[in-house]
Design a protein around this motif. Structure first.
Motif, PDB file in Angstrom:
ATOM      1  N   THR A  40      24.696 124.647   9.361  1.00 45.22           N
ATOM      2  CA  THR A  40      25.491 123.607  10.010  1.00 45.22           C
ATOM      3  C   THR A  40      26.329 122.839   9.013  1.00 45.22           C
ATOM      4  O   THR A  40      27.111 121.985   9.401  1.00 45.22           O
ATOM      5  CB  THR A  40      24.573 122.617  10.747  1.00 45.22           C
ATOM      6  OG1 THR A  40      23.547 122.218   9.848  1.00 45.22           O
ATOM      7  CG2 THR A  40      23.978 123.249  11.981  1.00 45.22           C
ATOM      8  N   ALA A  41      26.186 123.159   7.734  1.00 51.03           N
ATOM      9  CA  ALA A  41      27.000 122.454   6.743  1.00 51.03           C
ATOM     10  C   ALA A  41      28.427 122.979   6.781  1.00 51.03           C
ATOM     11  O   ALA A  41      28.679 124.124   7.138  1.00 51.03           O
ATOM     12  CB  ALA A  41      26.413 122.658   5.357  1.00 51.03           C
ATOM     13  N   ALA A  42      29.355 122.141   6.366  1.00 50.73           N
ATOM     14  CA  ALA A  42      30.763 122.548   6.424  1.00 50.73           C
ATOM     15  C   ALA A  42      31.095 123.489   5.283  1.00 50.73           C
ATOM     16  O   ALA A  42      30.680 123.286   4.142  1.00 50.73           O
ATOM     17  CB  ALA A  42      31.643 121.316   6.370  1.00 50.73           C
ATOM     18  N   ALA A  43      31.857 124.532   5.588  1.00 51.03           N
ATOM     19  CA  ALA A  43      32.246 125.504   4.573  1.00 51.03           C
ATOM     20  C   ALA A  43      33.521 125.024   3.911  1.00 51.03           C
ATOM     21  O   ALA A  43      34.490 124.663   4.571  1.00 51.03           O
ATOM     22  CB  ALA A  43      32.479 126.855   5.220  1.00 51.03           C
ATOM     23  N   GLY A  44      33.559 125.045   2.613  1.00 48.60           N
ATOM     24  CA  GLY A  44      34.713 124.470   1.935  1.00 48.60           C
ATOM     25  C   GLY A  44      35.656 125.458   1.305  1.00 48.60           C
ATOM     26  O   GLY A  44      36.207 125.196   0.247  1.00 48.60           O
ATOM     27  N   TRP A  68      41.311 133.211  13.830  1.00 49.83           N
ATOM     28  CA  TRP A  68      42.050 132.788  15.029  1.00 49.83           C
ATOM     29  C   TRP A  68      41.079 132.513  16.171  1.00 49.83           C
ATOM     30  O   TRP A  68      41.186 131.500  16.874  1.00 49.83           O
ATOM     31  CB  TRP A  68      43.042 133.884  15.382  1.00 49.83           C
ATOM     32  CG  TRP A  68      43.940 133.580  16.512  1.00 49.83           C
ATOM     33  CD1 TRP A  68      45.001 132.745  16.521  1.00 49.83           C
ATOM     34  CD2 TRP A  68      43.836 134.108  17.837  1.00 49.83           C
ATOM     35  NE1 TRP A  68      45.593 132.720  17.749  1.00 49.83           N
ATOM     36  CE2 TRP A  68      44.889 133.560  18.577  1.00 49.83           C
ATOM     37  CE3 TRP A  68      42.961 135.005  18.465  1.00 49.83           C
ATOM     38  CZ2 TRP A  68      45.099 133.873  19.918  1.00 49.83           C
ATOM     39  CZ3 TRP A  68      43.173 135.309  19.800  1.00 49.83           C
ATOM     40  CH2 TRP A  68      44.239 134.735  20.510  1.00 49.83           C
ATOM     41  N   VAL A  69      40.108 133.413  16.351  1.00 51.18           N
ATOM     42  CA  VAL A  69      39.160 133.240  17.456  1.00 51.18           C
ATOM     43  C   VAL A  69      38.291 132.000  17.234  1.00 51.18           C
ATOM     44  O   VAL A  69      38.069 131.211  18.138  1.00 51.18           O
ATOM     45  CB  VAL A  69      38.257 134.490  17.595  1.00 51.18           C
ATOM     46  CG1 VAL A  69      37.089 134.200  18.515  1.00 51.18           C
ATOM     47  CG2 VAL A  69      39.058 135.663  18.116  1.00 51.18           C
ATOM     48  N   MET A  70      37.801 131.847  16.013  1.00 51.69           N
ATOM     49  CA  MET A  70      36.879 130.748  15.761  1.00 51.69           C
ATOM     50  C   MET A  70      37.619 129.473  15.398  1.00 51.69           C
ATOM     51  O   MET A  70      36.995 128.458  15.117  1.00 51.69           O
ATOM     52  CB  MET A  70      35.937 131.115  14.611  1.00 51.69           C
ATOM     53  CG  MET A  70      35.089 132.337  14.861  1.00 51.69           C
ATOM     54  SD  MET A  70      33.974 132.140  16.257  1.00 51.69           S
ATOM     55  CE  MET A  70      32.940 130.836  15.682  1.00 51.69           C
ATOM     56  N   ASP A  71      38.953 129.550  15.345  1.00 49.02           N
ATOM     57  CA  ASP A  71      39.745 128.341  15.077  1.00 49.02           C
ATOM     58  C   ASP A  71      39.292 127.661  13.798  1.00 49.02           C
ATOM     59  O   ASP A  71      38.837 126.515  13.788  1.00 49.02           O
ATOM     60  CB  ASP A  71      39.618 127.388  16.271  1.00 49.02           C
ATOM     61  CG  ASP A  71      40.776 126.406  16.272  1.00 49.02           C
ATOM     62  OD1 ASP A  71      40.647 125.344  16.898  1.00 49.02           O
ATOM     63  OD2 ASP A  71      41.795 126.716  15.618  1.00 49.02           O
ATOM     64  N   TYR A  72      39.429 128.441  12.723  1.00 49.76           N
ATOM     65  CA  TYR A  72      38.828 128.005  11.471  1.00 49.76           C
ATOM     66  C   TYR A  72      39.622 126.905  10.797  1.00 49.76           C
ATOM     67  O   TYR A  72      40.820 127.006  10.616  1.00 49.76           O
ATOM     68  CB  TYR A  72      38.727 129.220  10.544  1.00 49.76           C
ATOM     69  CG  TYR A  72      38.004 128.941   9.260  1.00 49.76           C
ATOM     70  CD1 TYR A  72      38.700 128.877   8.068  1.00 49.76           C
ATOM     71  CD2 TYR A  72      36.633 128.744   9.246  1.00 49.76           C
ATOM     72  CE1 TYR A  72      38.037 128.623   6.875  1.00 49.76           C
ATOM     73  CE2 TYR A  72      35.970 128.494   8.077  1.00 49.76           C
ATOM     74  CZ  TYR A  72      36.680 128.434   6.887  1.00 49.76           C
ATOM     75  OH  TYR A  72      36.023 128.192   5.706  1.00 49.76           O
ATOM     76  N   ASN A  73      38.937 125.865  10.406  1.00 51.33           N
ATOM     77  CA  ASN A  73      39.570 124.803   9.626  1.00 51.33           C
ATOM     78  C   ASN A  73      38.735 124.520   8.403  1.00 51.33           C
ATOM     79  O   ASN A  73      37.548 124.269   8.509  1.00 51.33           O
ATOM     80  CB  ASN A  73      39.667 123.518  10.457  1.00 51.33           C
ATOM     81  CG  ASN A  73      40.761 123.621  11.496  1.00 51.33           C
ATOM     82  OD1 ASN A  73      41.860 124.037  11.197  1.00 51.33           O
ATOM     83  ND2 ASN A  73      40.440 123.241  12.717  1.00 51.33           N
ATOM     84  N   VAL A  74      39.399 124.535   7.268  1.00 48.76           N
ATOM     85  CA  VAL A  74      38.647 124.285   6.042  1.00 48.76           C
ATOM     86  C   VAL A  74      38.055 122.884   6.093  1.00 48.76           C
ATOM     87  O   VAL A  74      38.728 121.920   6.414  1.00 48.76           O
ATOM     88  CB  VAL A  74      39.572 124.394   4.817  1.00 48.76           C
ATOM     89  CG1 VAL A  74      38.756 124.238   3.551  1.00 48.76           C
ATOM     90  CG2 VAL A  74      40.303 125.706   4.813  1.00 48.76           C
ATOM     91  N   GLY A  75      36.789 122.760   5.758  1.00 46.23           N
ATOM     92  CA  GLY A  75      36.169 121.454   5.726  1.00 46.23           C
ATOM     93  C   GLY A  75      35.597 121.029   7.071  1.00 46.23           C
ATOM     94  O   GLY A  75      34.773 120.131   7.134  1.00 46.23           O
ATOM     95  N   ASP A  76      36.055 121.667   8.147  1.00 47.94           N
ATOM     96  CA  ASP A  76      35.556 121.331   9.464  1.00 47.94           C
ATOM     97  C   ASP A  76      34.521 122.344   9.945  1.00 47.94           C
ATOM     98  O   ASP A  76      33.437 122.002  10.393  1.00 47.94           O
ATOM     99  CB  ASP A  76      36.733 121.344  10.452  1.00 47.94           C
ATOM    100  CG  ASP A  76      36.870 120.001  11.124  1.00 47.94           C
ATOM    101  OD1 ASP A  76      37.862 119.811  11.841  1.00 47.94           O
ATOM    102  OD2 ASP A  76      35.970 119.153  10.939  1.00 47.94           O
ATOM    103  N   SER A  77      34.912 123.624   9.846  1.00 52.23           N
ATOM    104  CA  SER A  77      34.044 124.662  10.386  1.00 52.23           C
ATOM    105  C   SER A  77      32.824 124.859   9.507  1.00 52.23           C
ATOM    106  O   SER A  77      32.851 124.656   8.305  1.00 52.23           O
ATOM    107  CB  SER A  77      34.815 125.982  10.472  1.00 52.23           C
ATOM    108  OG  SER A  77      36.027 125.773  11.165  1.00 52.23           O
ATOM    109  N   THR A  78      31.743 125.284  10.150  1.00 55.17           N
ATOM    110  CA  THR A  78      30.479 125.424   9.438  1.00 55.17           C
ATOM    111  C   THR A  78      30.294 126.848   8.924  1.00 55.17           C
ATOM    112  O   THR A  78      31.081 127.729   9.189  1.00 55.17           O
ATOM    113  CB  THR A  78      29.305 125.112  10.388  1.00 55.17           C
ATOM    114  OG1 THR A  78      29.338 126.104  11.423  1.00 55.17           O
ATOM    115  CG2 THR A  78      29.453 123.740  10.991  1.00 55.17           C
ATOM    116  N   TYR A  79      29.181 127.026   8.173  1.00 53.63           N
ATOM    117  CA  TYR A  79      28.866 128.346   7.667  1.00 53.63           C
ATOM    118  C   TYR A  79      28.509 129.289   8.791  1.00 53.63           C
ATOM    119  O   TYR A  79      28.685 130.508   8.692  1.00 53.63           O
ATOM    120  CB  TYR A  79      27.727 128.280   6.649  1.00 53.63           C
ATOM    121  CG  TYR A  79      28.182 127.724   5.330  1.00 53.63           C
ATOM    122  CD1 TYR A  79      27.834 126.446   4.939  1.00 53.63           C
ATOM    123  CD2 TYR A  79      28.990 128.489   4.500  1.00 53.63           C
ATOM    124  CE1 TYR A  79      28.269 125.943   3.740  1.00 53.63           C
ATOM    125  CE2 TYR A  79      29.433 127.982   3.298  1.00 53.63           C
ATOM    126  CZ  TYR A  79      29.085 126.700   2.913  1.00 53.63           C
ATOM    127  OH  TYR A  79      29.527 126.196   1.725  1.00 53.63           O
TER     128      TYR A  79
END
Lengths: 461, 263, 403
Positions: C56-60, C70-81
């Motif tokens: 659940t930690a944010a991936a940096g 695109w599917v997971m709507d990835y945002n650096v710093g927001d999305s988790t591992y």
């Protein structure tokens, strides 16, 4: 009612030569090329013929064009020497600062010559390279001896190749002189000999009936200890060779070491797993099946990651594992699972009558396997074993991803050398490395087909 | 013969050979590469005739009959079947194959289809028959070869003799004018040969024209109008069965007969 | 006596089996305990703990534009591992499916070419197969990525495949991106309905043939129905599909020239290289499987079919292909599985599939080797087991019935 027909031939009909479309060069040309293009009997057939003509011409054009392009790249337009040691400038066009004409695009062989020792042996010290040559030479001779049918004592040489050769090679390549103390080796060997003696006495009945029945275990244990420590001892002898750690091995040498060790180790393990999978005892059968399916179900790269990252965690603190050894263990387990399936196929192909005949003679399970079943099964699947080896040989390239310097890794590092940076740098070295792999793999696959044909001819049906 | 004494002249007229020429082979030659496998074959077969071809292996007997339904191509000479010339014209080949049935040494039943489906396949897809009609015809012929109860089994479940009889029924379902038999009993266990030969005999008694390549000389004696001996790609001798077996004139024929009739 | 009890355990046929199995289980349990003990000690020594909380930690870190991001709507710093895990799975899946489609198509073509009577066609196929089978996949991947794709024009230039529509340079292959509007769902429904109609039509045609013997051209009418139905619905709802085309700036500040991000759809060169390598390599193996499958059908089957008057096309469809598929499909499924597992090689060129993004970058950041490698292996094991189950089901379904 018609008259009954009657005919008796008095003279033989003449033996005529075949029409041009049947035999000879015209026959071959017709059957193999033009027959499929000449059928115009119906619109569909005409369409097919036209398509064939067009397609054949297209393929001929592509083939000639590509072959000429390849030959031109590799030989005709290639640069072969760099007499002024200009390095990359030897392969630069005028526009880039060199001396080659505009539009030049061909192999830069001086680059390959410069990197060749590196690609084949890695950073192995130059003065000790003779040891590598000796190992490879012995290996080649041993292999040829075992494969050529006319040679005498093939089986003996084969056994030597599987036992003495790895030991000799290990000593030659690493330099021997390991840290094991001769004292500890000596003690272990004496212990082993003692166990063997106990076993002998027990077998002769001097120590009571219980030990008599268990004497086999003593024997096996004792001999294992003796052999293991003999090996440790031999490896510890100082032959006055410069020590070369596995970190200094690289290139084709690593590829061969990984592939050969993988295959040699995975064969006995695979046999045991295959026998276990077919066992009547459910625990053993299930365990072997799980083991096999696990290693076959995951990509090799994950196995290598697992080996290099997780092995240090699984072993007691302080046991330090050689990087190469970790990869080797991963490769061995992985290929053992595939080998197990190949051997299992061979076992399944053995007629049930063979098992029954052996059992009727009173042979024990292991005797039956060793003398009757396995020799037949293994011969049956030699093509499968060779194919697994070809796959393993190609898979060794993956060790470059976990930091072990194999042939492909050497190529990648050669490309990174800025002193040789040209537009054709990558293609040239890939051509060279690809060529080496192709020669090995194609040769092995030809051998596999040859063995397959031979085996199917000798099968009696 | 048994059937003759039962039906008298009726059966005799059924086994009568007519004057219609069914097959005409003139100066037929065939080569496999350099090997001259059929040499100067001249043969006429009339409607209603039963021909048996025998000879040593490699003599070209199978090749000869396989040329008749274009499973093999001849390179010289003419072959005419029911007035249709056998050449590269696909329409001719299709027509001929509809009129000529073939039974193979290794049965060649389609293992993924039931017996009934094996038999109805061609009528449905080639003659465009409705399924019910095709199945009726198939059951008739399966009864003819005496295995109607196996209709819904698969070939792998039947014995060799049963499979061969199904193969005969399958060919008959297209209602051909001529049946070719290529060593139909050579791959069978001895106890099953009789059932297949009996089927072939009853076919002959019903008036089917047939050309058989076989070593079963008892069959030849019973049913054939003519026996042909082939050797090294040529027709050596051609006679009525009684004369052929009792009085072979060519010495190669004599040698062959002595080899196969003695044991 | 104790003597005889012990020996009877080993030599009595009834108990011997149980004895050894219990012994093996015991040894196994001991071995496992030893491994776990070591692991726990080693982890404690390094100050690591075991747990899945890191998910659940944010991936940096940044991940290249792919279907997964695109599917997971990835945002650096927001999305988790955990998002990273799924992105890896989606990208693996994507390249596997595209690879399977390409490899099947090319593989079957080359396999059939290998069986041709024409020498040129046959040799071409043979050269292809031998060349691609005897060179390691990783080397082929490097070849496509480092040698071929590197030769594409740089970021500020491009090659036009279709001007203003499809273009390619070193940053990727740019295609128009579809943008469905609200009415698009009707076209999709129309497609599904058309497929349903086609299946019903096929059933009807079969019954008709069974009853009257007449044949109906099912194939062409199906194509017409599906295409026509979908197209008419599409046009009737006002063509609710917009395409955004890739934009390429020629002038302006130098750093801003080139393909504009966000316009159109981009296939990054890593993915193209992986797809090319996987497809061509696996196609060579599929070609051999197809050839072996067709050759396995005895010549007698074709001859028997011809002798009852069946034409070559019909024979192929009704006799040869059903039998050949039985032989082809099990090893074919194995090759599909191999292709999926081989996609893991993309870690070498940093295409963000599962191994690369989860066991590579993420593992370096998080450091929880056991959990992460375990999660990764579970994905591949699941693929493998599903494939094996499918193969067993298929084999039992199509088994030729024998005595």
């Amino acid at each position: 009612m018609t008259k009954p027909h009657k005919f008796i031939r008095t003279e033989d009909a003449p033996l005529l030569p075949p029409p041009a479309t049947e035999a000879g060069i015209t026959g071959w040309l017709w059957q193999n090329i033009f027959a499929s293009m000449a059928d115009f009997h119906s619109p569909m057939a005409a369409l097919r013929s036209l398509f064939m003509i067009f397609f054949t011409l297209l393929l001929v054009y592509v083939f000639v064009d590509q072959t000429y392009g390849l030959l031109d790249f590799a030989i005709f337009s290639a640069v072969f020497t760099d007499p002024e040691t200009l390095k990359r400038e030897a392969c630069w066009t005028v526009a880039q600062g060199g001396s080659l004409p505009e539009g030049w695009h061909a192999a830069c062989w001086p680059f390959v010559w410069a990197k060749q020792k590196f690609a084949l042996f890695g950073p192995y010290p130059e003065e000790s390279l003779w040891r590598v040559y000796v190992s490879l030479f012995l290996g080649a001779i041993g292999l040829a001896w075992v494969l050529l049918e006319r040679m005498p004592y093939r089986k003996h040489v084969g056994v030597l190749m599987l036992t003495a050769y790895p030991l000799i090679t290990f000593i030659l390549l690493t330099g021997g002189n390991s840290d094991t103390s001769f004292g500890s080796v000596g003690i272990w060997i004496i212990t082993g000999l003692a166990l063997i003696s106990i076993g002998r006495m027990a077998q002769a009945g001097h120590l009571g009936s219980l030990l008599n029945d268990l004497s086999g275990i003593f024997g096996v244990l004792g001999w294992s200890i003796v052999i293991l420590n003999a090996i440790r001892g031999i490896v510890a002898i100082d032959f006055n060779l410069q020590p070369v750690g596995t970190g200094d091995w690289g290139g084709l040498l690593i590829t061969l070491v990984v592939a050969v060790t993988g295959i040699v180790a995975s064969l006995p393990l695979g046999i045991v797993l295959a026998l276990g999978r077919r066992s009547n005892m459910p625990v053993i059968s299930i365990l072997c099946t799980i083991f096999i399916e696990f290693w076959r179900g995951v990509p090799l790269i994950t196995v290598l990651f697992m080996a290099s990252v997780m092995l240090p965690l699984f072993l007691p603190a302080g046991v330090n594992f050689d990087n190469l050894l970790r990869a080797l263990i991963g490769v061995m387990l992985f290929s053992a699972a595939y080998m197990a399936e190949v051997v299992r196929g061979g076992l399944q192909a053995i007629d049930k009558g063979q098992y029954e005949g052996a059992q009727a003679m009173g042979l024990s399970y292991w005797q039956m396997m060793r003398l009757i079943i396995l020799p037949q099964a293994l011969t049956h699947v030699i093509p499968g074993i060779v194919n697994t080896f070809i796959g393993l040989f190609k898979d060794t390239t993956l060790v470059s991803i976990v930091g072990i310097f194999d042939l492909l890794g050497a190529g990648q590092s050669a490309i990174a050398d800025a002193a040789w940076s040209t537009p054709v740098q990558a293609i040239t070295i890939y051509l060279y490395i690809g060529g080496i792999f192709f020669i090995f793999c194609f040769g092995m696959s030809r051998y596999s087909i040859y063995m397959e044909n031979k085996l199917s001819k000798s099968r009696s049906h | 013969m048994a059937s003759n004494s039962e039906n008298g002249t009726a059966a005799a007229s059924k086994m009568q050979v007519t004057d219609d020429v069914m097959i005409s082979m003139e100066k037929v030659n065939k080569w496999y590469g350099n090997f001259h496998v059929l040499r100067d074959i001249n043969l006429t077969v009339n409607k209603g005739e039963r021909i048996v071809i025998c000879g040593p292996s490699g003599s070209g007997k199978s090749t000869l009959i396989r040329c008749l339904n274009r499973l093999e191509e001849h390179q010289a000479g003419t072959i005419t079947v029911q007035g249709i010339t056998l050449n590269n014209d696909l329409k001719n080949i299709d027509e001929i194959r509809r009129e000529v049935g073939m039974v193979f040494q290794h049965f060649n039943l389609f293992p993924h289809l039931t017996i009934l489906e094996n038999c109805t396949l061609a009528p449905i897809w080639v003659r465009r028959m409705p399924k019910a009609e095709a199945e009726e015809i198939a059951m008739q012929y399966l009864e003819r070869v005496k295995i109607p109860e196996q209709a819904h089994k698969y070939p792998g479940q039947l014995s060799g003799g049963q499979q061969q009889r199904v193969a005969i029924a399958r060919s008959l379902c297209m209602e051909p004018q001529l049946m070719l038999f290529d060593e139909p009993t050579s791959a069978l266990d001895p106890e099953m040969i009789k059932e297949v030969l009996d089927t072939m005999v009853s076919l002959a008694e019903d008036g089917m024209s047939m050309i058989c390549v076989t070593h079963e000389m008892g069959f030849a004696r019973k049913v054939a109008n003519r026996v042909i001996f082939m050797d090294e790609g040529q027709i050596i001798e051609e006679k009525e069965p009684e004369e052929f077996f009792n009085n072979p004139e060519n010495e190669r024929t004599q040698l062959f007969l002595s080899q196969i009739l003695d044991h | 006596m104790q003597n005889s009890t012990l020996t009877s355990l080993i030599y009595d046929a009834r108990y011997r089996g149980y004895f050894f199995q219990v012994l093996i289980l015991f040894l196994l349990a001991f071995g496992m305990w030893w491994l776990v003990d070591n692991t726990v000690t080693n982890l404690a020594d390094r100050g690591k703990s075991v747990g899945f909380g890191f998910l659940t930690a944010a991936a940096g870190f940044q991940i290249s534009d792919t279907l997964g991001t695109w599917v997971m709507d990835y945002n650096v710093g927001d999305s988790t591992y955990l998002d990273v895990y799924f992105i890896g799975i989606i990208n693996t899946f994507l390249v596997a499916i595209l690879g399977i489609i390409g490899a099947t198509f090319i593989g079957f073509s080359v396999g059939i070419m290998r069986l041709s009577r024409n020498f040129v066609v046959r040799s071409f196929a043979t050269v292809y197969i031998e060349l691609l089978r005897n060179i390691p996949l990783l080397l082929q991947l490097f070849f496509w990525y480092f040698a071929v794709l590197r030769a594409l024009p740089s970021k500020r230039e491009k090659i036009d495949i279709i001007p203003d529509v499809i273009g390619v340079n070193i940053t990727g292959l740019y295609l128009p991106a579809p943008l469905p509007h609200s009415g698009f769902i009707y076209s999709v429904i129309a497609f599904v309905v058309a497929v349903g109609i086609t299946l019903a039509m096929k059933r009807w045609a079969e019954n008709r043939q069974a009853e009257t013997g007449q044949r109906f051209p099912v194939l062409w009418t199906s194509v017409a129905v599906i295409a026509g139905f979908t197209l008419i619905t599409f046009l009737a709802t006002g063509s609710p599909l917009e395409w955004t085309f890739p934009e390429f700036k020629i002038d302006g500040p130098i750093l801003r020239r080139g393909f504009q991000s966000g316009s159109g759809m981009v296939l990054v060169p890593e993915m193209m290289a992986v797809w090319l390598a996987l497809t061509l390599y696996t196609a060579a193996f599929i070609a051999e499987i197809v050839r072996a499958g067709i050759l396995a059908i005895a010549k007698g089957q074709t001859e028997a079919a011809y002798s009852i008057g069946m034409r070559p096309g019909m024979t192929l469809r009704l006799i040869i292909i059903p039998q050949a598929l039985r032989v082809i499909i099990p090893p074919l499924t194995s090759q599909y599985l191999n292709l999926t597992k081989n996609s893991s090689l993309a870690v070498a060129i940093a295409y963000p599939e599962l191994v690369s993004v989860f066991a590579g970058t993420a593992l370096n950041q998080v450091g929880k080797e056991i959990e992460m490698i375990f999660m990764m292996m579970m994905v591949y094991l699941t693929f493998s087991l599903l494939t094996a189950a499918f193969m067993n089901w298929f084999n039992s379904r199509v088994k030729l019935v024998e005595r």
